[in-house]
Design a protein around this motif. Structure first.
Motif, short mmCIF file in Angstrom:
data_model
loop_
_atom_site.label_atom_id
_atom_site.label_comp_id
_atom_site.label_asym_id
_atom_site.label_seq_id
_atom_site.Cartn_x
_atom_site.Cartn_y
_atom_site.Cartn_z
N TRP A 122 -3.05 115.02 26.31
CA TRP A 122 -3.40 116.24 26.20
C TRP A 122 -4.79 116.53 25.81
O TRP A 122 -5.25 117.51 26.74
CB TRP A 122 -2.60 116.82 24.87
CG TRP A 122 -2.71 118.03 24.54
CD1 TRP A 122 -2.41 119.24 24.92
CD2 TRP A 122 -3.64 118.37 23.34
NE1 TRP A 122 -2.92 120.29 24.26
CE2 TRP A 122 -3.52 119.78 23.34
CE3 TRP A 122 -4.24 117.69 22.29
CZ2 TRP A 122 -4.38 120.59 22.16
CZ3 TRP A 122 -5.05 118.34 21.33
CH2 TRP A 122 -4.99 119.82 20.97
N ARG A 123 -5.32 115.56 25.30
CA ARG A 123 -6.86 115.63 25.06
C ARG A 123 -7.65 115.76 26.37
O ARG A 123 -8.77 116.31 26.48
CB ARG A 123 -7.44 114.63 24.02
CG ARG A 123 -6.94 114.94 22.65
CD ARG A 123 -7.69 115.79 21.91
NE ARG A 123 -9.16 115.36 21.49
CZ ARG A 123 -10.38 115.94 21.25
NH1 ARG A 123 -10.01 117.36 21.09
NH2 ARG A 123 -11.35 115.46 21.19
N MET A 124 -7.33 114.76 27.33
CA MET A 124 -8.01 114.56 28.45
C MET A 124 -7.79 115.88 29.16
O MET A 124 -8.78 116.23 29.94
CB MET A 124 -7.26 113.34 29.32
CG MET A 124 -7.74 112.22 28.66
SD MET A 124 -6.67 110.66 29.45
CE MET A 124 -7.41 110.71 30.98
N ASP A 125 -6.56 116.46 29.31
CA ASP A 125 -6.50 118.00 30.02
C ASP A 125 -7.12 119.06 29.51
O ASP A 125 -7.59 119.63 30.14
CB ASP A 125 -4.79 118.20 30.11
CG ASP A 125 -3.96 117.13 30.86
OD1 ASP A 125 -4.50 116.52 31.74
OD2 ASP A 125 -2.85 117.06 30.21
N THR A 126 -7.32 119.09 28.07
CA THR A 126 -8.04 120.43 27.32
C THR A 126 -9.35 119.90 27.24
O THR A 126 -10.12 120.97 27.22
CB THR A 126 -7.17 120.48 26.23
OG1 THR A 126 -7.33 119.18 25.17
CG2 THR A 126 -5.81 120.82 26.46
N VAL A 127 -9.96 118.96 26.97
CA VAL A 127 -11.50 118.76 26.56
C VAL A 127 -12.09 117.92 27.68
O VAL A 127 -13.48 117.70 27.69
CB VAL A 127 -11.75 118.31 25.21
CG1 VAL A 127 -10.94 119.36 24.24
CG2 VAL A 127 -11.21 116.78 24.98
N GLY A 128 -11.42 117.21 28.58
CA GLY A 128 -11.88 116.39 29.46
C GLY A 128 -12.16 114.91 29.09
O GLY A 128 -11.94 114.49 27.61
N ASN A 129 -12.30 113.88 30.07
CA ASN A 129 -12.32 112.54 29.73
C ASN A 129 -13.20 111.97 29.02
O ASN A 129 -13.15 111.04 28.15
CB ASN A 129 -12.24 111.71 31.15
CG ASN A 129 -11.09 112.01 31.97
OD1 ASN A 129 -10.01 112.61 31.47
ND2 ASN A 129 -11.14 111.39 33.16
N LYS A 130 -14.43 112.73 29.06
CA LYS A 130 -15.87 112.08 28.27
C LYS A 130 -15.39 112.49 26.74
O LYS A 130 -15.54 111.58 25.71
CB LYS A 130 -16.94 112.76 28.75
CG LYS A 130 -18.21 112.29 27.91
CD LYS A 130 -19.36 112.95 28.88
CE LYS A 130 -20.65 112.48 28.05
NZ LYS A 130 -21.81 112.84 28.88
N VAL A 131 -14.89 113.66 26.28
CA VAL A 131 -14.72 114.12 25.11
C VAL A 131 -13.50 113.21 24.38
O VAL A 131 -13.33 113.14 23.07
CB VAL A 131 -14.50 115.79 25.00
CG1 VAL A 131 -14.33 116.09 23.55
CG2 VAL A 131 -15.73 116.46 25.42
N ALA A 132 -12.64 113.03 25.14
CA ALA A 132 -11.42 112.27 24.86
C ALA A 132 -11.51 110.69 24.77
O ALA A 132 -10.52 110.05 24.52
CB ALA A 132 -10.12 112.71 25.70
N ALA A 133 -12.94 110.37 24.98
CA ALA A 133 -12.97 108.90 25.04
C ALA A 133 -12.29 108.19 23.80
O ALA A 133 -11.76 107.02 23.85
CB ALA A 133 -14.39 108.62 25.14
N LYS A 134 -12.57 108.74 22.49
CA LYS A 134 -12.01 107.97 21.25
C LYS A 134 -10.50 107.94 21.26
O LYS A 134 -9.70 106.90 21.20
CB LYS A 134 -12.24 108.91 20.00
CG LYS A 134 -11.87 108.11 18.70
CD LYS A 134 -12.13 109.13 17.50
CE LYS A 134 -11.39 110.11 17.37
NZ LYS A 134 -11.40 110.95 15.94
N GLU A 135 -9.50 109.06 21.81
CA GLU A 135 -8.15 109.03 21.97
C GLU A 135 -7.90 107.84 23.24
O GLU A 135 -7.00 107.17 22.73
CB GLU A 135 -7.59 110.30 22.26
CG GLU A 135 -7.64 111.04 21.09
CD GLU A 135 -9.14 111.89 20.99
OE1 GLU A 135 -9.28 112.56 19.75
OE2 GLU A 135 -10.09 111.80 21.67
N ILE A 136 -8.48 107.85 24.21
CA ILE A 136 -8.46 106.71 25.20
C ILE A 136 -8.48 105.38 24.60
O ILE A 136 -7.75 104.56 24.81
CB ILE A 136 -9.25 107.05 26.40
CG1 ILE A 136 -9.08 108.41 27.07
CG2 ILE A 136 -9.08 105.94 27.64
CD1 ILE A 136 -9.86 108.95 28.17
N ALA A 137 -9.60 105.34 23.84
CA ALA A 137 -10.02 103.99 23.28
C ALA A 137 -8.75 103.46 22.41
O ALA A 137 -8.25 102.25 22.24
CB ALA A 137 -11.12 103.83 22.51
#
Length: 414
Positions: A328-343
């Protein structure tokens, strides 16, 4: 955050579950036998042969509208967001090999996205359509044996300009898919400007056709003792490999930019699939403990197994919600901003799912360590993802940096 399935996803999910029941689960033994034959064929000819089963399943999946589901661009794929794709990817993960039937297997998914997003019209004309049609396979050549590749700035493979061409020299390994006879290209990351003061502008990505002179598969690399036919994870030598300048992706020095766009979706797809494996492992564990008796009672009535089953359910659901939140974060704010959640999910998913699979193996005793169940394959897949795309420590460090970013040392008390 609303994670309810949309009508579109619900329809795809229903069709996908039906496909798994009709074509995937009944063919487990056949897949195992054909993969073994592919491995034996490679001992004679050097490459893993394509499985006849997969060539039968691909047209069926395409006809069912279950094709290229990973691509968010409606022009090439199903037009699904990361959040919408998550429950579908989880279902495919219930059998680690099934994603290829839907043209949704790594590393082709990431490479297809790279060429679709960053490739020139010429590159797309040559490579994108065959990948989208499932006619060819591809590999991503990044990890190197001689350096700590978890820090990608360490990469030593050189990409040197020579007139209208680039000349590539280096050694890569654990290059997934490169042993397959249909692997036709590498997307390779190397250094075009090793002296650049900005360490993240030294690297570039370039397309290398598999049959280019100087490309040599040195050996396949076992994954925890298992040679993963028909994909393989070989060591590959690039010795004075010459490719046209037009094969450069996006431009010199933009390798990290491409990598960040590629690795985010790739990492979350792995995590989605692992949830499916863990669900399958939990089902196997439950079926086992209700049917086995030890010390005068069914295992299912013994406290240790109830504890393990409860823990498994909690670990799986924790992982699923974290993965959905990251999507959801990747979709709404982009991969770069969602880097923490991806990690975070890159650490959480393998660790949690390995625990569930390990408990299931324990329920089966000796059989859990044998070829008679899928659990050893599940374990190897989930455990290796604690290393692939960077070990836990790398991602924990990234998470901590995000958390500490807003803090500054306080003035010393007088």
């Amino acid at each position: 955050m609303q994670f309810d399935y949309s009508p579109k996803v619900q329809d795809l999910r229903t069709r996908l579950l039906a496909f798994m029941d009709e074509y995937i689960y009944p063919n487990e033994k056949r897949h195992e036998e054909e993969a073994r034959q592919s491995y034996l064929n490679a001992q004679k000819g050097g490459k893993y042969t394509t499985l006849p089963l997969m060539e039968e399943l691909k047209p069926k999946a395409r006809a069912a509208g279950l094709w290229n589901l990973f691509l968010p661009e409606a022009g090439h794929g199903a037009g699904l967001s990361n959040l919408e794709y998550a429950p579908l990817c989880e279902i495919m993960g219930r059998r680690y090999w099934s994603a290829e039937a839907f043209n949704c297997s790594a590393p082709d998914t990431g490479n297809t996205e790279v060429i679709a997003r960053y490739g020139s019209p010429e590159q797309q004309e040559r490579w994108l359509r065959p990948l989208l049609d499932g006619e060819i396979r591809s590999s991503f050549a990044m990890t190197e044996p001689a350096v700590a590749s978890s820090d990608a700035t360490n990469i030593e493979c050189s990409i040197r300009r020579d007139g209208n061409d680039y000349v590539i020299n280096g050694r890569k390994w654990y290059i997934t898919g490169a042993m397959n006879e249909r692997c036709k290209l590498f997307i390779l990351m190397g250094k075009t400007d090793p002296d650049n003061a900005d360490r993240h502008r030294q690297q570039s990505m370039i397309i290398v056709p598999r049959d280019t002179p100087g490309v040599t598969v040195v050996r396949d690399m076992a994954l925890m003792g298992h040679f993963d036919a028909p994909f393989g994870h070989p060591e590959v030598l690039f010795d004075n490999v010459r490719v046209p300048g037009s094969n450069m992706l996006l431009g010199e020095g933009r390798g990290f930019e491409i990598a960040q766009g590629r690795l985010g979706p790739g990492r979350i797809h792995h995590c989605m699939r692992m949830i499916g494996m863990a669900e399958s492992a939990l089902e196997m564990m439950c079926e086992r403990v209700v049917s086995r008796v030890a010390f005068g009672r069914p295992l299912a009535e013994q406290g240790v197994w109830r504890e393990r089953i409860a823990r498994a359910r909690m670990l799986i659901d924790q992982t699923r919600w974290m993965v959905l939140h990251a999507a959801w974060r990747m979709d709404t704010v982009g991969n770069k901003v969602a880097a923490k959640e991806i990690a975070m999910i890159k650490v959480i998913a393998p660790n949690n799912c390995v625990q569930v699979i390990d408990d299931a193996m324990q329920a089966f005793g000796a059989a859990g360590l044998s070829q008679d169940t899928l659990l050893t394959s599940f374990y190897a897949y989930a455990r290796h993802l604690r290393v692939a795309d960077g070990p836990d420590e790398v991602h924990r460090n990234a998470i901590a940096k995000h958390e500490l970013a807003g803090y500054r040392p306080k003035a010393a008390a007088r």
